[in-house]
Design an enzyme around this catalytic site. Structure first.
Site, short mmCIF file in Angstrom:
data_model
loop_
_atom_site.label_atom_id
_atom_site.label_comp_id
_atom_site.label_asym_id
_atom_site.label_seq_id
_atom_site.Cartn_x
_atom_site.Cartn_y
_atom_site.Cartn_z
N LYS A 163 48.03 48.52 36.98
CA LYS A 163 47.44 48.58 38.32
C LYS A 163 48.38 47.97 39.34
O LYS A 163 48.68 48.56 40.38
CB LYS A 163 46.10 47.81 38.32
CG LYS A 163 45.57 47.52 39.71
CD LYS A 163 44.26 46.76 39.68
CE LYS A 163 44.39 45.26 39.67
NZ LYS A 163 44.77 44.66 40.97
N ASN A 164 48.85 46.76 39.06
CA ASN A 164 49.65 46.06 40.07
C ASN A 164 51.01 46.71 40.31
O ASN A 164 51.56 46.58 41.39
CB ASN A 164 49.82 44.59 39.69
CG ASN A 164 48.54 43.81 39.89
OD1 ASN A 164 47.57 44.33 40.45
ND2 ASN A 164 48.52 42.56 39.44
N CYS B 169 40.14 40.03 46.13
CA CYS B 169 39.30 39.09 45.36
C CYS B 169 39.19 37.76 46.11
O CYS B 169 40.17 37.31 46.71
CB CYS B 169 39.94 38.81 44.01
SG CYS B 169 39.80 40.14 42.83
N ARG C 19 44.99 33.06 50.28
CA ARG C 19 45.88 34.22 50.23
C ARG C 19 46.40 34.66 51.60
O ARG C 19 46.16 35.79 52.05
CB ARG C 19 45.20 35.39 49.51
CG ARG C 19 44.68 35.00 48.15
CD ARG C 19 44.16 36.17 47.37
NE ARG C 19 45.21 36.80 46.61
CZ ARG C 19 45.00 37.79 45.74
NH1 ARG C 19 43.80 38.26 45.56
NH2 ARG C 19 45.99 38.32 45.08
N ASP D 4 46.38 35.97 36.07
CA ASP D 4 45.43 37.07 35.85
C ASP D 4 44.89 37.12 34.42
O ASP D 4 44.04 37.96 34.11
CB ASP D 4 46.09 38.42 36.20
CG ASP D 4 46.24 38.61 37.70
OD1 ASP D 4 45.68 37.81 38.47
OD2 ASP D 4 46.93 39.57 38.12
N ARG E 277 37.79 47.99 39.53
CA ARG E 277 39.03 47.94 40.30
C ARG E 277 40.23 47.86 39.36
O ARG E 277 41.31 48.32 39.70
CB ARG E 277 39.04 46.70 41.21
CG ARG E 277 38.04 46.74 42.35
CD ARG E 277 38.20 45.55 43.26
NE ARG E 277 39.63 45.30 43.48
CZ ARG E 277 40.16 44.12 43.73
NH1 ARG E 277 39.41 43.05 43.81
NH2 ARG E 277 41.45 43.99 43.91
#
Ligand code: UD1
Length: 422
Positions: free
Chosen positions: A22-23, A118, A123, A308, A400
């Site tokens: 995903k990232n 999230c 952030r 993560d 997600r």
């Protein structure tokens, strides 16, 4: 809203295919903005975050064609209509900020809403902004939007990052490919997703050296061309499924898994009494005893233990023999899964950036609430071990980042189903 219902206690046996990251995909997709020619991504994951990035790129005029049930994405930016990334899309996902660098590089302007994502800490975007300013961009914050311009284009520069931010490294890497002159990115993040992005940009014609180390040198070129690039394996999905057989016994082979993607994680698993072996097709995992052993964990930028995988590891340590301490050094507010695990019988104390986990012999099923992407999957893993039924509510975060979690775990013998809500 959908829920996932897990009945614990069944040992797992079989193979799970690990998807593209995903990232990585979320950084590779905006790379299309750097070129008029098409970018084809293969091995793309089928996730709602990918749909969000698709919607964002389409709102800028990018043509996105999805093939093979979403596994192949063809992106074309030959006919862009906008350089504004709207709040309504950006708020859904922080990675939307990855359009900023490419838009500035090719169009010399961008208006990008400050992101959401999230709820795992403040952030901010200061590292991205300072770095782009060092390359000659003028950036102002107005009405929640970053208004950025680079009249005459970005210029290569020495760009030291105050912290090895993954997103900032990706934004600068992309921006520097079309800047005039040489950019030396110092204290760059070293994550495999950055290496993957650099490889893709190089296939498009960029001149990049040093990805995977702390110093990346980019020689700007006039234009980038077409490329086809396979998305690297998702090391977080990999680590998540590697943990599954530790919760309830059995043996699982993660197809496509590679040790170099999860070295520090596999080292902690070994210390906890879990065998990880390389096979011709991936990684095989089996716990040595009936229960894992307590280990301490500190999250750090790659190659350290990934933040993560912290929630999933904590869930495992809830069942370990002994007391473990987890220290979260990347995000200040990333223990929201702890109170939910406590509702399942875990014994966890959180003090600021540390969590102390006193292992218990058993967890008990309960209705729990997913509060972010990795927290939600940690509750599903805990449910695999728990006595009775665990109902994980509000699983939209899960979608997600994990494609077909119920099929992948169900396929190796877990009792798990999705209940579609209103
Ligand atoms: C990426 C990953 C995310 C992962 C994280 C850390 C994607 C799409 N997401 O997020 O899954 O958890 O890396 O490995 O790849 N920071 C600042 N100022 C900035 C930028 C970041 O203070 O300008 C701080 C953040 O608040 C955070 C830390 O730096 O505390 C790490 O953030 P960063 O590495 O940028 O993570 P993301 O790229 O957002």
């Amino acid at each position: 809203m959908d829920s996932i219902v897990v009945k614990g206690g069944r040992p797992l046996q079989g193979q799970i295919s690990i998807a593209g990251a995903k990232n990585a995909a979320l950084a590779l997709m905006p790379a299309t903005l750097l070129s008029e020619e098409p970018l084809t991504l293969t091995n793309a994951p089928r996730l709602s975050d990918i749909k969000t990035m698709t919607a964002l790129l389409q709102s800028l005029g990018v043509e996105v064609t999805s093939m093979q049930d979403g596994k192949v994405q063809v992106l074309s930016s030959h006919d862009m209509t906008s350089t504004t990334a709207d709040y309504e899309i950006v708020r859904k996902m922080r990675a939307s900020n990855l359009v900023l660098g490419p838009l500035l590089a090719r169009h010399h302007q961008a208006i990008v809403s400050l992101p959401g994502g999230c709820a795992i800490g403040a952030r901010p975007m200061d590292i991205h902004v300072t770095a782009l300013e060092a390359m000659g961009a003028q950036i102002e914050l107005r009405d929640g939007y970053l208004h950025a311009k680079a009249p005459g284009g970005l210029k290569g520069a020495r760009v030291p990052l105050r912290f090895a931010s993954v997103g900032a490294t990706e934004n600068i890497l992309m921006a520097a490919t079309l800047a005039k002159g040489t950019t030396i990115l110092e204290n760059a993040a070293r994550e495999p997703e950055i290496v993957d992005l650099a490889r893709c940009l190089r296939s498009m014609g960029a001149q990049i050296e040093g990805e995977g180390t702390s110093t990346i040198t980019i020689q700007g070129v006039d234009r980038l061309g077409a490329a086809t690039h396979p998305v690297v394996t998702d090391r977080i999905e990999l680590g998540t499924y590697m943990l599954a057989p530790v919760f309830c016994g059995g043996e699982v082979e993660c197809l496509g898994g590679r040790m170099d993607l999860v070295e520090s994680f596999a080292e902690r698993l070994d210390a906890a009494g879990v065998d990880v072996t390389e096979t011709p097709n991936g990684l095989k995992v089996k716990r040595r005893g009936d229960r894992p052993r307590a280990v301490d964990v500190v999250t750090e930028p790659f190659p350290g233990f990934p933040t993560d995988l912290q929630a999933q590891m904590m869930a495992m340590l809830c069942l370990a023999e002994g007391t473990s301490v987890l220290e979260e050094k990347i995000f200040e507010n990333r223990f929201m899964h702890a109170p939910e695990l406590v509702r399942m019988g875990a014994n966890i104390e959180v003090h600021g950036g540390h969590a102390t986990v006193h292992g218990v012999e058993k967890l008990k099923g309960a209705p729990v609430m997913a509060t972010d992407l990795r927290a939600s999957v940690s509750l599903i893993l805990a449910g695999l071990a728990a006595e009775g039924e665990t109902i994980v509510n509000r699983v939209y975060h899960l979608d997600r980042g994990y494609e077909h979690v119920e099929d992948k775990l169900g396929g190796v013998g877990a009792q798990i189903e999705r209940v579609t809500g209103v």
